[in-house]
Design an enzyme around this catalytic site. Sequence first.
Site, short mmCIF file in Angstrom:
data_model
loop_
_atom_site.label_atom_id
_atom_site.label_comp_id
_atom_site.label_asym_id
_atom_site.label_seq_id
_atom_site.Cartn_x
_atom_site.Cartn_y
_atom_site.Cartn_z
N ARG A 53 0.85 -1.17 0.00
CA ARG A 53 0.00 0.00 0.00
C ARG A 53 0.89 1.23 0.00
NH1 ARG A 53 2.40 1.67 3.55
NH2 ARG A 53 0.87 3.27 3.97
N GLY A 54 0.30 2.38 -0.26
CA GLY A 54 1.08 3.59 -0.49
C GLY A 54 1.16 3.81 -1.98
N ALA A 55 0.84 5.03 -2.42
CA ALA A 55 0.72 5.30 -3.86
C ALA A 55 1.96 4.90 -4.67
CB ALA A 55 0.36 6.77 -4.08
N GLN A 202 -2.20 2.41 10.12
CA GLN A 202 -0.91 2.37 9.41
C GLN A 202 0.17 3.14 10.14
OE1 GLN A 202 -3.88 3.22 7.87
NE2 GLN A 202 -3.84 2.67 5.71
N ASP A 243 -1.89 10.49 -1.86
CA ASP A 243 -2.18 9.51 -2.91
C ASP A 243 -2.50 10.17 -4.24
OD1 ASP A 243 -2.66 6.52 -1.63
OD2 ASP A 243 -2.95 8.14 -0.19
N LYS A 254 -4.82 9.94 3.35
CA LYS A 254 -5.56 9.11 4.29
C LYS A 254 -6.56 9.93 5.09
CE LYS A 254 -6.40 5.53 6.98
NZ LYS A 254 -7.02 4.29 6.51
#
Length: 368
Positions: A53-55, A202, A243, A254
């Site tokens: 995860r994470g752009a 997260q 993102d 987020k």
Amino acid sequence: MKVDGKHFRSIWRERDGWSVGAIDQRRLPHEFVIAKLTSCEDAAVAIRDMLVRGAPLIGATAAYGMALAMREDASDSGLKRAYDTLVVARPTAINLKWALDEMRATLAPIDPLERAEAAYARADEIVEQDVEINRGIAGNGLKLIETIAAKKPGETINVLTHCNAGWLATVDWGTATAPIYLAHERGLKIHVWVDETRPRNQGASLTAWELGHHGVPHTVIPDNTGGHLMQHGMVDLAIVGTDRVAANGDVCNKIGTYLKALAAHDNGVPFYVALPSPTIDFAVNDGIRDIPIEQRSGIEVTDMTGRTADGRVETVRIVPEGSPVANYAFDVTPARLVTGLITERGVLKPDRASLAAAFPERIAAGAE
């Protein structure tokens, strides 16, 4: 970055030359597990289920997913099928589509017999490009931290983060954490307030894990604590990731980022957003109106996973049965609340003119 002294990236090509290794972030912080991706579908599931995860990391994973697909079926239909499978894995992070468009532009014009090798080569380039971009973000963000340090010599600089924009969200270094890691390596006294970041935690699970294993002083705080800390002068600056950034400078990140920006604005705390250029979406002119906000499963809100006193990892429900749940994964912070955008090409004003001047090739390439 380092895990107990050993260098790791979040994703890599395995020694066999074709399969892909990635840290399974769903298992952190209680277990450090390496997942092996061997197909396009594996990559899509890894993105969709947030193994990665994470752009920026989503984009890198998608690129390798295309390479895995070309190894199995490099025909035109195989290329289209791989693209269509991966592009819908997550809706908000623009890096996913950017990476897939880059891969398709490389592969479509060449002979199918050459596509597999070319796909791995281009995916490797995207991965290395991400590392270099984040090094640039580190250097430009460090200047902001050094400016604050010069005003309070010998004192600790306190940085507030939200969610995870660390090396686990990229290939290496991270975005929001990149200046923090560089400041730490340069010997500056730095401390990080780590938002837990409900509902997936997260911050508590990932940011705290990576900062701790790299040796950076930090404190985990409940999400609603940031405003209190700012009111009492305990935050020198906030740095978050993103993102997607709209052409007008609106920032999608987020859920809860907007509230931190409001608190920072009210208390005169600089609020910076660290972003690699592929996160800029010149096709979106109004972030609040036009960026799609992913709504994820209510289980992320109703259930929590943790380690019990006897060492077992268990999942428990914390919400009454039958209570409806809304789980918006992101919100949009208006550009007016953003002090600056930390990019690989400098710290920019959050507006169209500054973004376009710094990254004209993105517009020229048809991003707008």
